[in-house]
Design a protein around this motif. Structure first.
Motif, PDB file in Angstrom:
ATOM      1  N   GLY A  20       0.851  -1.181   0.000  1.00  0.00           N
ATOM      2  CA  GLY A  20       0.000   0.000   0.000  1.00  0.00           C
ATOM      3  C   GLY A  20       0.881   1.222   0.000  1.00  0.00           C
ATOM      4  N   GLN A  21       0.394   2.334  -0.548  1.00  0.00           N
ATOM      5  CA  GLN A  21       1.193   3.552  -0.487  1.00  0.00           C
ATOM      6  C   GLN A  21       1.433   3.974   0.960  1.00  0.00           C
ATOM      7  OE1 GLN A  21      -0.430   3.409  -3.628  1.00  0.00           O
ATOM      8  NE2 GLN A  21       1.622   3.500  -4.478  1.00  0.00           N
ATOM      9  N   ASN A  22       0.489   3.652   1.841  1.00  0.00           N
ATOM     10  CA  ASN A  22       0.641   3.935   3.270  1.00  0.00           C
ATOM     11  C   ASN A  22      -0.175   2.913   4.040  1.00  0.00           C
ATOM     12  OD1 ASN A  22       1.021   5.002   5.814  1.00  0.00           O
ATOM     13  ND2 ASN A  22      -0.398   6.703   5.516  1.00  0.00           N
ATOM     14  N   VAL A  23       0.422   1.735   4.272  1.00  0.00           N
ATOM     15  CA  VAL A  23      -0.330   0.643   4.896  1.00  0.00           C
ATOM     16  C   VAL A  23      -0.838   1.011   6.282  1.00  0.00           C
ATOM     17  CG1 VAL A  23       0.778  -1.214   3.586  1.00  0.00           C
ATOM     18  CG2 VAL A  23       1.803  -0.424   5.733  1.00  0.00           C
ATOM     19  N   ASN A  24      -0.143   1.933   6.972  1.00  0.00           N
ATOM     20  CA  ASN A  24      -0.552   2.300   8.335  1.00  0.00           C
ATOM     21  C   ASN A  24      -1.944   2.908   8.389  1.00  0.00           C
ATOM     22  OD1 ASN A  24       2.028   1.535   8.908  1.00  0.00           O
ATOM     23  ND2 ASN A  24       2.757   3.554   9.513  1.00  0.00           N
ATOM     24  N   SER A  25      -2.389   3.517   7.301  1.00  0.00           N
ATOM     25  CA  SER A  25      -3.709   4.142   7.320  1.00  0.00           C
ATOM     26  C   SER A  25      -4.772   3.237   6.715  1.00  0.00           C
ATOM     27  CB  SER A  25      -3.672   5.486   6.583  1.00  0.00           C
ATOM     28  OG  SER A  25      -3.290   5.314   5.235  1.00  0.00           O
ATOM     29  N   TYR A  26      -4.460   1.939   6.573  1.00  0.00           N
ATOM     30  CA  TYR A  26      -5.457   0.985   6.083  1.00  0.00           C
ATOM     31  C   TYR A  26      -6.724   1.069   6.934  1.00  0.00           C
ATOM     32  CZ  TYR A  26      -8.006  -3.324   5.328  1.00  0.00           C
ATOM     33  OH  TYR A  26      -9.024  -4.220   5.077  1.00  0.00           O
ATOM     34  N   GLY A  27      -7.865   0.981   6.282  1.00  0.00           N
ATOM     35  CA  GLY A  27      -9.146   0.985   6.968  1.00  0.00           C
ATOM     36  C   GLY A  27     -10.001   2.184   6.648  1.00  0.00           C
ATOM     37  N   LYS A  28      -9.434   3.202   6.019  1.00  0.00           N
ATOM     38  CA  LYS A  28     -10.213   4.396   5.691  1.00  0.00           C
ATOM     39  C   LYS A  28     -11.344   4.029   4.734  1.00  0.00           C
ATOM     40  CE  LYS A  28      -8.054   8.238   5.326  1.00  0.00           C
ATOM     41  NZ  LYS A  28      -7.217   9.376   4.856  1.00  0.00           N
ATOM     42  N   GLY A  29     -12.546   4.465   5.070  1.00  0.00           N
ATOM     43  CA  GLY A  29     -13.695   4.174   4.225  1.00  0.00           C
ATOM     44  C   GLY A  29     -14.380   2.862   4.526  1.00  0.00           C
ATOM     45  N   LEU A  30     -13.830   2.070   5.455  1.00  0.00           N
ATOM     46  CA  LEU A  30     -14.439   0.794   5.823  1.00  0.00           C
ATOM     47  C   LEU A  30     -15.211   0.937   7.119  1.00  0.00           C
ATOM     48  CD1 LEU A  30     -11.482  -1.676   5.126  1.00  0.00           C
ATOM     49  CD2 LEU A  30     -13.358  -1.078   3.614  1.00  0.00           C
ATOM     50  N   SER A  31     -16.298   0.219   7.240  1.00  0.00           N
ATOM     51  CA  SER A  31     -17.079   0.228   8.474  1.00  0.00           C
ATOM     52  C   SER A  31     -16.523  -0.810   9.441  1.00  0.00           C
ATOM     53  CB  SER A  31     -18.554  -0.071   8.171  1.00  0.00           C
ATOM     54  OG  SER A  31     -18.676  -1.356   7.569  1.00  0.00           O
ATOM     55  N   GLY A  32     -16.905  -0.707  10.694  1.00  0.00           N
ATOM     56  CA  GLY A  32     -16.519  -1.713  11.677  1.00  0.00           C
ATOM     57  C   GLY A  32     -15.214  -1.437  12.381  1.00  0.00           C
ATOM     58  N   GLY A  33     -14.613  -0.277  12.128  1.00  0.00           N
ATOM     59  CA  GLY A  33     -13.398   0.081  12.841  1.00  0.00           C
ATOM     60  C   GLY A  33     -12.195  -0.776  12.523  1.00  0.00           C
ATOM     61  N   VAL A  34     -12.158  -1.408  11.344  1.00  0.00           N
ATOM     62  CA  VAL A  34     -11.013  -2.229  10.974  1.00  0.00           C
ATOM     63  C   VAL A  34      -9.787  -1.329  10.795  1.00  0.00           C
ATOM     64  CG1 VAL A  34     -11.471  -2.104   8.494  1.00  0.00           C
ATOM     65  CG2 VAL A  34     -10.199  -4.030   9.425  1.00  0.00           C
ATOM     66  N   SER A  35      -8.625  -1.825  11.210  1.00  0.00           N
ATOM     67  CA  SER A  35      -7.383  -1.069  11.135  1.00  0.00           C
ATOM     68  C   SER A  35      -6.270  -1.975  10.648  1.00  0.00           C
ATOM     69  CB  SER A  35      -7.025  -0.505  12.512  1.00  0.00           C
ATOM     70  OG  SER A  35      -6.726  -1.573  13.402  1.00  0.00           O
ATOM     71  N   PHE A  36      -5.115  -1.382  10.342  1.00  0.00           N
ATOM     72  CA  PHE A  36      -3.993  -2.196   9.905  1.00  0.00           C
ATOM     73  C   PHE A  36      -3.511  -3.145  11.002  1.00  0.00           C
ATOM     74  CE2 PHE A  36       0.668  -2.599   8.869  1.00  0.00           C
ATOM     75  CZ  PHE A  36       0.478  -3.559   7.886  1.00  0.00           C
ATOM     76  N   PRO A  37      -3.353  -2.691  12.256  1.00  0.00           N
ATOM     77  CA  PRO A  37      -2.973  -3.649  13.296  1.00  0.00           C
ATOM     78  C   PRO A  37      -3.948  -4.812  13.412  1.00  0.00           C
ATOM     79  CG  PRO A  37      -2.656  -1.423  14.090  1.00  0.00           C
ATOM     80  CD  PRO A  37      -3.376  -1.310  12.780  1.00  0.00           C
ATOM     81  N   ALA A  38      -5.257  -4.539  13.301  1.00  0.00           N
ATOM     82  CA  ALA A  38      -6.253  -5.606  13.402  1.00  0.00           C
ATOM     83  C   ALA A  38      -6.122  -6.582  12.228  1.00  0.00           C
ATOM     84  CB  ALA A  38      -7.654  -5.012  13.431  1.00  0.00           C
ATOM     85  N   LEU A  39      -5.899  -6.049  11.016  1.00  0.00           N
ATOM     86  CA  LEU A  39      -5.708  -6.904   9.849  1.00  0.00           C
ATOM     87  C   LEU A  39      -4.453  -7.755  10.011  1.00  0.00           C
ATOM     88  CD1 LEU A  39      -6.481  -7.685   6.895  1.00  0.00           C
ATOM     89  CD2 LEU A  39      -4.977  -5.817   6.165  1.00  0.00           C
ATOM     90  N   LEU A  40      -3.395  -7.142  10.509  1.00  0.00           N
ATOM     91  CA  LEU A  40      -2.132  -7.854  10.694  1.00  0.00           C
ATOM     92  C   LEU A  40      -2.297  -9.000  11.689  1.00  0.00           C
ATOM     93  CD1 LEU A  40       0.572  -7.421   9.334  1.00  0.00           C
ATOM     94  CD2 LEU A  40       1.267  -5.975  11.258  1.00  0.00           C
TER      95      LEU A  40
END
Length: 469
Positions: free
Chosen positions: A228-248
């Motif tokens: 990702g261009q900035n994996v740390n900000s993964y989750g923008k635009g998604l519902s449910g409060g998903v984040s990069f740490p949670a995905l990891l």
């Protein structure tokens, strides 16, 4: 779920699959393809998707550009020399096409997506048959069909920020794979054109990512690099409060043998992510953390949204949570207005951090970015002097930094035979550093254990201590 305006509708993807089947039946379709790729891992993965689509249309990879029926240049526009190199290679094919008029030449990727660039390319390179941007990759079957039927130059650049699921992929390696988790960037660093060519940030649904990761594991992949261009900000635009740490965390629980990721923005590196890395079982102890400059005023003018001290705080916390972590970075010298004292701040930061590796660049003005209009551009002579001094310092410090591995056990995923020694193999260790050990071609794609015995430039040398898996 993802916002609908970003997601290519399933019926559109079905239409492209149908057109791919139609192209496959055309007697005058290209039989072979060759892709020339420039730039980052995102571009490399895009080329894997392009290859997957072309093979879906019945083509096979050629051994060279000259012999190929279709040549695509997947371009990068981050720096001016990348554009010039790509266009030089495109021009080189013009003479070949005079003798082989049936050859199809295409330009795609970031350069084609630059505002106004597609039209400029169409006018200046009339022998090019197809030009399409990053947002149109999923439409390649339709675009190629139109090109084959008309043989007129076709340009397709869509400003929509799409996410397309289900594109076939021809992976470059069977043991390691890229997995894109998000696209685009919202940071608008003053020197960077990425938001203009890759669009705004949009994240894939976690279910789609986890499903793809599972499929990769089942196919025998041992290492996945999340992109990702900035994996740390993964989750923008998604519902449910998903984040990069949670995905990891979810990916780590799948027991994928090795998980890497890039790229991270320092301003978005959270304590939660640092904790997840420290607690993970399969997340490799490596972090690429671009700093760009060691001076606060330059960082502010770059629009980076962190200070030198904040960056160093992230480094300290990473090293506390993940002892021995491998750190790499990106550095830009000669940013507009950079003084000698400000450059010295970058040198001192490099000394303080002690990176395993650093990608160093001279600032390159990109049309459309704010920095391109900044006054006090640094002279080419001064820029050259600074980059040489920075590289010399990094090379000196790198030897000391990598010496910490001497006598340590390391696991490497073997990539290939060593280029310098036919009796040795090379691969990446867990910390992201290249390691060379005795071996042969049968080791490729295997994970093996070794003990580090030496440091040679930016590579570790080792002796095998166990078998492969």
């Amino acid at each position: 779920m993802i916002r609908k305006e970003y997601h290519v509708p399933p019926e559109e993807m079905a239409k492209q699959r149908e057109i791919a089947g139609e192209v496959r039946q055309l007697p005058h379709r290209p039989k072979t393809y060759f892709i020339v790729t420039y730039g980052c891992q995102m571009n490399a993965h895009d080329s894997e998707k392009i290859a997957g689509l072309l093979e879906q249309m019945g083509m096979s990879e050629a051994t060279s550009r000259e012999e190929s029926d279709l040549v695509l240049f997947n371009t990068c526009c981050i720096r001016d020399n990348a554009e010039r190199k790509a266009l030089g290679n495109v021009s080189w094919l013009k003479e070949i096409k005079k003798n082989r008029p049936e050859m199809i030449i295409g330009i795609c990727g970031c350069m084609a997506q630059e505002p106004g660039m597609a039209e400029k390319l169409r006018k200046q390179y009339r022998f090019v048959d197809l030009i399409f941007g990053t947002s149109n990759l999923h439409r390649l079957p339709e675009l190629l069909m139109n090109t084959l039927n008309s043989r007129d130059s076709l340009t397709a650049v869509d400003d929509r920020d799409w996410i397309a699921e289900g594109i076939p992929v021809r992976r470059l390696r069977h043991d390691a794979a890229y997995l894109t988790i998000m696209y685009g960037c919202d940071n608008y660093c003053s020197y960077c054109i990425v938001p203009f060519v890759r669009g705004r940030e949009r994240s894939r649904n976690p279910e789609d990512i986890l499903r793809e990761a599972g499929e990769l594991m089942e196919s025998g992949v041992k290492e996945i690099m999340l992109l990702g261009q900035n994996v740390n900000s993964y989750g923008k635009g998604l519902s449910g409060g998903v984040s990069f740490p949670a995905l990891l965390k979810s990916l780590d629980r799948m027991r994928i043998p090795r998980i890497r990721f890039m790229t991270s923005h320092p301003k978005d590196l959270s304590d939660e992510l640092i904790e997840v890395m420290g607690a993970g079982s399969h997340i490799l102890p490596q972090f690429h953390l671009p700093v760009q400059s060691g001076n606060d005023e330059i960082l502010k003018r770059m629009n980076r949204h962190y200070t030198r001290e904040q960056y160093l705080d992230r480094v300290r916390k990473l090293r506390e949570s993940v002892p021995g972590i491998g750190l790499s970075t990106d550095l830009i010298v000669a940013f507009p207005g950079e003084t000698e004292a400000q450059f010295e701040d970058t040198l001192s930061l490099v000394r303080e951090v002690g990176y395993d590796s650093a990608f160093t660049f001279i600032y390159s003005p990109r049309t459309g970015t704010r920095a391109a209009e900044f006054p006090d551009q640094v002279s080419p002579e001064e820029a050259k002097d600074r980059i040489q001094r920075l590289i010399a310092l990094q090379e000196e410090l790198q030897q000391k930094t990598l010496s910490r591995f001497l006598g340590q056990e390391e696991e490497i995923l073997v990539e290939s035979l060593s280029r310098r020694d036919g009796q040795a193999v090379s691969g990446k260790g867990r910390h992201g550093v290249s390691v060379t050990v005795p071996g042969d071609a049968a080791d490729a794609g295997q994970i093996l254990s070794c003990r580090i015995t030496g440091v040679k430039n930016n590579t570790l040398m080792g002796e095998r201590t166990g078998g492969t898996r």
